[in-house]
Design a protein around this motif. Sequence first.
Motif, mmCIF file in Angstrom:
data_model
loop_
_atom_site.group_PDB
_atom_site.id
_atom_site.type_symbol
_atom_site.label_atom_id
_atom_site.label_comp_id
_atom_site.label_asym_id
_atom_site.label_seq_id
_atom_site.Cartn_x
_atom_site.Cartn_y
_atom_site.Cartn_z
ATOM 1 N N LYS A 49 0.857 -1.188 0.000
ATOM 2 C CA LYS A 49 0.000 0.000 0.000
ATOM 3 C C LYS A 49 0.884 1.225 0.000
ATOM 4 C CE LYS A 49 -3.625 -2.105 2.784
ATOM 5 N NZ LYS A 49 -3.451 -2.563 4.159
ATOM 6 N N ASP A 50 0.389 2.297 -0.610
ATOM 7 C CA ASP A 50 1.123 3.558 -0.561
ATOM 8 C C ASP A 50 1.206 4.052 0.880
ATOM 9 O OD1 ASP A 50 2.072 4.104 -3.028
ATOM 10 O OD2 ASP A 50 0.362 5.327 -3.677
ATOM 11 N N SER A 51 2.348 4.620 1.229
ATOM 12 C CA SER A 51 2.460 5.255 2.545
ATOM 13 C C SER A 51 1.448 6.394 2.639
ATOM 14 C CB SER A 51 3.864 5.847 2.720
ATOM 15 O OG SER A 51 4.722 4.917 3.279
ATOM 16 N N VAL A 52 1.030 6.702 3.869
ATOM 17 C CA VAL A 52 0.096 7.830 4.007
ATOM 18 C C VAL A 52 0.739 9.134 3.549
ATOM 19 C CG1 VAL A 52 -1.404 6.908 5.806
ATOM 20 C CG2 VAL A 52 0.725 8.025 6.453
ATOM 21 N N ASN A 53 2.093 9.170 3.587
ATOM 22 C CA ASN A 53 2.782 10.402 3.178
ATOM 23 C C ASN A 53 3.328 10.300 1.750
ATOM 24 O OD1 ASN A 53 4.674 8.510 3.964
ATOM 25 N ND2 ASN A 53 6.108 9.997 4.794
ATOM 26 N N ALA A 54 2.745 9.395 0.947
ATOM 27 C CA ALA A 54 3.238 9.190 -0.422
ATOM 28 C C ALA A 54 3.076 10.437 -1.295
ATOM 29 C CB ALA A 54 2.519 8.009 -1.065
ATOM 30 N N THR A 56 3.692 13.578 -0.310
ATOM 31 C CA THR A 56 4.450 14.724 0.212
ATOM 32 C C THR A 56 5.531 15.151 -0.783
ATOM 33 O OG1 THR A 56 5.701 13.128 1.505
ATOM 34 C CG2 THR A 56 3.974 14.321 2.664
ATOM 35 N N LEU A 58 8.723 15.428 -1.099
ATOM 36 C CA LEU A 58 9.980 14.729 -1.395
ATOM 37 C C LEU A 58 9.766 13.233 -1.630
ATOM 38 C CD1 LEU A 58 12.301 16.368 1.310
ATOM 39 C CD2 LEU A 58 12.431 16.730 -1.152
ATOM 40 N N ALA A 59 8.529 12.784 -1.650
ATOM 41 C CA ALA A 59 8.239 11.351 -1.757
ATOM 42 C C ALA A 59 8.945 10.729 -2.961
ATOM 43 C CB ALA A 59 6.738 11.127 -1.871
ATOM 44 N N ASP A 60 9.435 9.536 -2.774
ATOM 45 C CA ASP A 60 10.153 8.778 -3.810
ATOM 46 C C ASP A 60 11.395 9.498 -4.323
ATOM 47 O OD1 ASP A 60 8.340 6.785 -3.531
ATOM 48 O OD2 ASP A 60 7.155 7.317 -5.305
ATOM 49 N N PRO B 4 12.283 3.742 -6.482
ATOM 50 C CA PRO B 4 11.837 4.311 -5.222
ATOM 51 C C PRO B 4 11.739 3.321 -4.063
ATOM 52 C CG PRO B 4 10.009 4.173 -6.767
ATOM 53 C CD PRO B 4 11.208 3.613 -7.440
ATOM 54 N N PRO B 9 7.312 -1.922 2.244
ATOM 55 C CA PRO B 9 6.212 -0.946 2.232
ATOM 56 C C PRO B 9 5.113 -1.400 3.185
ATOM 57 C CG PRO B 9 6.017 -2.411 0.357
ATOM 58 C CD PRO B 9 7.239 -2.874 1.129
ATOM 59 N N ASP B 10 4.168 -0.528 3.462
ATOM 60 C CA ASP B 10 2.993 -0.947 4.226
ATOM 61 C C ASP B 10 2.212 -1.954 3.380
ATOM 62 O OD1 ASP B 10 3.548 0.625 6.394
ATOM 63 O OD2 ASP B 10 2.413 2.349 5.662
ATOM 64 N N GLY B 11 1.555 -2.873 4.055
ATOM 65 C CA GLY B 11 0.676 -3.794 3.336
ATOM 66 C C GLY B 11 1.208 -5.203 3.187
ATOM 67 N N LEU B 102 10.510 11.464 5.315
ATOM 68 C CA LEU B 102 10.747 12.505 4.305
ATOM 69 C C LEU B 102 10.449 12.019 2.894
ATOM 70 C CD1 LEU B 102 14.125 14.262 5.220
ATOM 71 C CD2 LEU B 102 11.836 15.229 5.323
ATOM 72 N N PHE B 103 10.874 10.767 2.590
ATOM 73 C CA PHE B 103 10.840 10.322 1.201
ATOM 74 C C PHE B 103 9.777 9.254 0.939
ATOM 75 C CE2 PHE B 103 15.121 11.859 2.142
ATOM 76 C CZ PHE B 103 15.224 12.861 1.193
ATOM 77 N N ALA B 104 8.966 8.950 1.964
ATOM 78 C CA ALA B 104 7.924 7.927 1.843
ATOM 79 C C ALA B 104 8.507 6.612 1.329
ATOM 80 C CB ALA B 104 6.781 8.415 0.944
ATOM 81 N N GLY B 107 7.286 1.789 4.474
ATOM 82 C CA GLY B 107 6.021 2.236 5.063
ATOM 83 C C GLY B 107 6.195 2.767 6.467
ATOM 84 N N LEU B 108 5.269 3.621 6.889
ATOM 85 C CA LEU B 108 5.326 4.147 8.257
ATOM 86 C C LEU B 108 4.916 3.063 9.256
ATOM 87 C CD1 LEU B 108 3.854 7.736 7.776
ATOM 88 C CD2 LEU B 108 6.245 7.088 8.102
#
Lengths: 100, 231
Positions: A49-54, A56, A58-60, B4, B9-11, B102-104, B107-108
């Motif tokens: 799943k995409d991070s909740v901060n995907a 933001t 600077l993401a990726d 990336p 990752p989450d999931g 910062l860079f996603a 996962g958090l």
Amino acid sequence: MKEFLQNKFLRAGLLVSLAIAGVLSYYASSQPDGLEKVAEDKGFLDTAKDSVNAGTPLADYGITGLENERLSVGLSGIIGVIVTLIVAFAIFKTLAKKGK
Amino acid sequence: MFAPLLHIPDGFINVPTSVIFMLLSAAGIAIALRGAKGELDDKTAPLAGLTTVFIFAAQMINFPVAAGTSGHLLGGALAAILIGPYAATLSITIVLLLQALLFADGGLIASGLNVFNLALVGVWGSHLIFLIIRKIMPKRKNFIPVAGFIAALIQVPLAATSFVIQYAIGAESTIPVSTVFTAMVSTHVLIGIGEALVTAFTLSAVLATRSDLVYGWKGIAPKLEIKKVNS
């Protein structure tokens, strides 16, 4: 923080890190890394799943809105190096003081 | 183009399992915070900062390992030998948390899984292997990168195995654990070679310039003695 400007060894190490994150990073392999490749081949990549901060800025490792790929990756790398340096140095310096 | 996805990752792993590993990682970090005080002084604290920065930068470089696959530095062995295992645990944790925030990248919710595999299993596994190899090898400076090479080589499949254990406990997918285990370990043995080369090369460079700062060498380096000369 001034150690990183005054000390030859630290200054060289920081410059190498900035060059890697700011310039060399553009030339990194774009193939999936070990984990992503295994997930893809074996069929569980779709559970990611995409991070909740995907979404933001600077993401990726890029800067949202910056079209130039080289600049986008490089700048995000340099920002990463500077933020990492500030956070890590503050933590380690504090611990070194407490250890006395 | 930059790849990336570097970390879990989450999931992939369900939330309860992720939370358990978050707690385990938090306990590990608490222990490392205590232990690092004894490892660090005014001279080595900046090196710990630099090590963290270097690992962040190096992780941006994915190197090709086999058809369609890349790998990148984990850094646990390198950090443990340069600054000691407690500070190394913190160093890798800082990198992982900043990458996630910062860079996603990673996962958090999965951050505890990533910290556990790389900052705890990676660092302490490497440290243990390094200590064993250092014990049986000649106590010479140029053997430190060799010991680092072997520790780094083993670290990568070790961290991959740690992921498979997490997968076995709480995967969202129904793909069999044995299938994932075989694929993870065989791929990460190859990545381990890259990890080993970068680790040995970096250790050699630091030992050549500032060997007095290197944790893994300081402990066994011959002390300079002042002897009385009988005349």
